[in-house]
Motif scaffolding. Sequence first.
Motif, PDB file in Angstrom:
ATOM      1  N   THR A  40       0.813  -1.211   0.000  1.00 22.69           N
ATOM      2  CA  THR A  40       0.000   0.000   0.000  1.00 22.69           C
ATOM      3  C   THR A  40       0.851   1.267   0.000  1.00 22.69           C
ATOM      4  OG1 THR A  40      -0.146  -0.146   2.411  1.00 22.69           O
ATOM      5  CG2 THR A  40      -1.961  -1.109   1.130  1.00 22.69           C
TER       6      THR A  40
ATOM      7  N   LEU B 109       0.913   1.786  -5.049  1.00 25.77           N
ATOM      8  CA  LEU B 109      -0.500   1.436  -5.075  1.00 25.77           C
ATOM      9  C   LEU B 109      -1.248   2.282  -6.111  1.00 25.77           C
ATOM     10  CD1 LEU B 109      -2.785  -0.236  -3.881  1.00 25.77           C
ATOM     11  CD2 LEU B 109      -3.098   1.543  -2.146  1.00 25.77           C
TER      12      LEU B 109
ATOM     13  N   SER C 195      -0.543   0.790  -9.432  1.00 31.18           N
ATOM     14  CA  SER C 195      -1.269  -0.478  -9.566  1.00 31.18           C
ATOM     15  C   SER C 195      -2.737  -0.233  -9.869  1.00 31.18           C
ATOM     16  CB  SER C 195      -1.133  -1.297  -8.273  1.00 31.18           C
ATOM     17  OG  SER C 195       0.205  -1.692  -8.053  1.00 31.18           O
ATOM     18  N   LYS C 196      -3.324   0.738  -9.203  1.00 32.08           N
ATOM     19  CA  LYS C 196      -4.735   1.050  -9.459  1.00 32.08           C
ATOM     20  C   LYS C 196      -4.942   1.622 -10.857  1.00 32.08           C
ATOM     21  CE  LYS C 196      -6.212   1.801  -4.652  1.00 32.08           C
ATOM     22  NZ  LYS C 196      -6.718   2.800  -3.672  1.00 32.08           N
ATOM     23  N   ASP C 197      -3.975   2.419 -11.331  1.00 35.23           N
ATOM     24  CA  ASP C 197      -4.088   2.942 -12.696  1.00 35.23           C
ATOM     25  C   ASP C 197      -4.129   1.793 -13.702  1.00 35.23           C
ATOM     26  OD1 ASP C 197      -4.138   5.546 -11.844  1.00 35.23           O
ATOM     27  OD2 ASP C 197      -2.041   5.986 -12.346  1.00 35.23           O
TER      28      ASP C 197
ATOM     29  N   LEU D 150      -5.069  -1.379 -13.123  1.00 38.68           N
ATOM     30  CA  LEU D 150      -6.324  -2.114 -12.991  1.00 38.68           C
ATOM     31  C   LEU D 150      -7.487  -1.339 -13.596  1.00 38.68           C
ATOM     32  CD1 LEU D 150      -5.924  -3.587  -9.390  1.00 38.68           C
ATOM     33  CD2 LEU D 150      -5.535  -4.724 -11.590  1.00 38.68           C
ATOM     34  N   SER D 151      -7.452  -0.004 -13.508  1.00 38.74           N
ATOM     35  CA  SER D 151      -8.500   0.804 -14.142  1.00 38.74           C
ATOM     36  C   SER D 151      -8.438   0.681 -15.654  1.00 38.74           C
ATOM     37  CB  SER D 151      -8.360   2.268 -13.725  1.00 38.74           C
ATOM     38  OG  SER D 151      -8.622   2.442 -12.356  1.00 38.74           O
TER      39      SER D 151
ATOM     40  N   LEU E 219      -6.898  -3.471  -3.403  1.00 38.50           N
ATOM     41  CA  LEU E 219      -7.045  -3.799  -4.822  1.00 38.50           C
ATOM     42  C   LEU E 219      -8.459  -4.278  -5.118  1.00 38.50           C
ATOM     43  CD1 LEU E 219      -3.678  -5.683  -5.533  1.00 38.50           C
ATOM     44  CD2 LEU E 219      -4.224  -3.286  -5.997  1.00 38.50           C
TER      45      LEU E 219
ATOM     46  N   HIS F  66     -10.906  -1.465  -5.117  1.00 39.55           N
ATOM     47  CA  HIS F  66     -10.748  -0.633  -6.314  1.00 39.55           C
ATOM     48  C   HIS F  66     -11.395  -1.306  -7.522  1.00 39.55           C
ATOM     49  CE1 HIS F  66      -8.980   2.254  -9.073  1.00 39.55           C
ATOM     50  NE2 HIS F  66      -8.595   1.224  -9.822  1.00 39.55           N
ATOM     51  N   VAL F  67     -11.166  -2.607  -7.677  1.00 36.70           N
ATOM     52  CA  VAL F  67     -11.726  -3.319  -8.825  1.00 36.70           C
ATOM     53  C   VAL F  67     -13.251  -3.273  -8.788  1.00 36.70           C
ATOM     54  CG1 VAL F  67     -11.990  -5.623  -9.846  1.00 36.70           C
ATOM     55  CG2 VAL F  67      -9.718  -4.789  -9.202  1.00 36.70           C
TER      56      VAL F  67
END
Length: 562
Positions: free
Chosen positions: A209, A214, A217-219, A221-222, A263, A266-267
């Motif tokens: 995190t 993080l 990583s979120k970018d 997954l988006s 994660l 976020h997903v």
Amino acid sequence: MGHRSHSPLPLGPRSAVSRSAFLRAGASLTVPAVAGPAVLGASSAQASPAPRGPATSVPTAPGRGGDDDPLEDGLVHGSSLFPGNDGQAHEVTWDARSFRIDGERLHLYAGEIHPWRVPAPAQWRELLQLMRAAGFNAVSFYFFWGLHQSESGGPFDFTGIKDVDLLLRIAEQEGLFVIARPGPYVNAEISMGGLPAYMTNRAASLRSTDPQNLADSKDWLSAIGEIIARHQITDGGGSVLMWQIENELIDDDAPRKEFVRALAQHVRGIGIDVPLFHNDYGLGGRFRDSADLDLDFYAYDHYPLGFDAGGPRRQIGEAEDQFREYAPESPHFITESQGGAFTPWGAPFDAAQAFEFTDPAFTRQWGVRNLGNGVTAFNYYMAFGGTNWGFTGSPSSGFTSYDYGAAITEDRLLTGKLAVQKELAALQEALPQITSMAPGAAPVVRDLDGAEVTAYARIATDSEPSASDGGAPRLLGFRLADSNDETDTRFAVRLVLGASDEEGDDGTGGAGQPDADDADPAITYEGSWTAQDDAAAFGGPCIAPRRRGRARAGRSPAPAST
């Protein structure tokens, strides 16, 4: 009953068969699942039709963009209509026995393919058609973040060999459910386990995190999620059935749990509503508290032989009891199951040895073991290995070839291992009630001539009709107790298909039943033959000869099977 096995196609261990012959042999298979050749099934019900739900959108068309659409590739396309391409929204649920689509049980039988490990997208369709012809009803895809983005905050490239939308559309056309596995970390013996190279020199843990890591990583997954969200089975967009969060985190301490939870949340927030799960390494029980992590169920990978393809093979063990300690209410799901072995740089073995290490004989034993342990969701890693192009392979555990000793070779030839995988699919298609089965008392092996045998029994729990009064569809499976033994072995077991008033001396039930093989000369019959309409026969009503009268059993020198 003896232990017999065969291959439907005349293949040697590493020999090839023509694609046309294999595709023809697969033409009769509908959406199937897994079973084993050393298995007996008894049932009267036919396979259920593919589930349907209320129409919410237009069915997937062969192409979506006119003559320049890459889906209009001039190749023969699949014609299967199934919940992943009918344009209807479907509900994905599960219980302890299996996954369900609109309430209909599904035996999930998948193989892993990595889309970047083929020369060009033109080969995607061929590979997916081969898998469909082999009886698979699903495909698992890792997605390689580092291949799509080269700088933090930079654009994502989804063109050419990176065209995820095209890949998912082809899978829909070819009748395959998709297990989406976008990481962020995936391992897969690729550079940085799939993480982008720009993260190399960061001091903080990359799978954590840490705010910067993080956020990146979120970018990712988006970006990948925007594409996958258009292909979810839950809204009629396509055949994506589930999504894996991260991969094989080796410890479920508090920081890593928080990472997985972040994660998953976020997903869910970007429009993904198919089930979410994590792949636990080696059935270690990590991250089993799914609800606390905003996941839906527990799953794990298992490579029973290990990876030293130049050394001795480990034994195949059992897993159901241990799995049920971790996940008493979800399907027994092996997210990655041994379909070969990778060949690390400098290893004293090659891809051909990796194939022999996980040969057709192992594949049969492993298939029977999984059936006997109630595995109803399963993914071979790998179905096709392919090639590490450029610098995509991990320096420590892979080089140019990623053949993996898989059932489809690096140059896309078919092997005897694929024929065995197809046998497993065909038997499960013939006995769909496996998806509701619970463990039963294993039959006692008799008249053993050869090596020790492990026996399994499973009995359907959904009240399906049975071929015997008071009985239920059942599955009997047998394998050599020493999974590396090659001793020719014969044996017999006693079959009592109906309910019994008494318990037999051997614990199998059926006291008072004839205890001799029906071919034994001690068995004689009185009466005459008549024809009877047998509505309980598998495949529907048939006219079967039936002896009217009674059997007389004289003394038998030794009990056999009945």
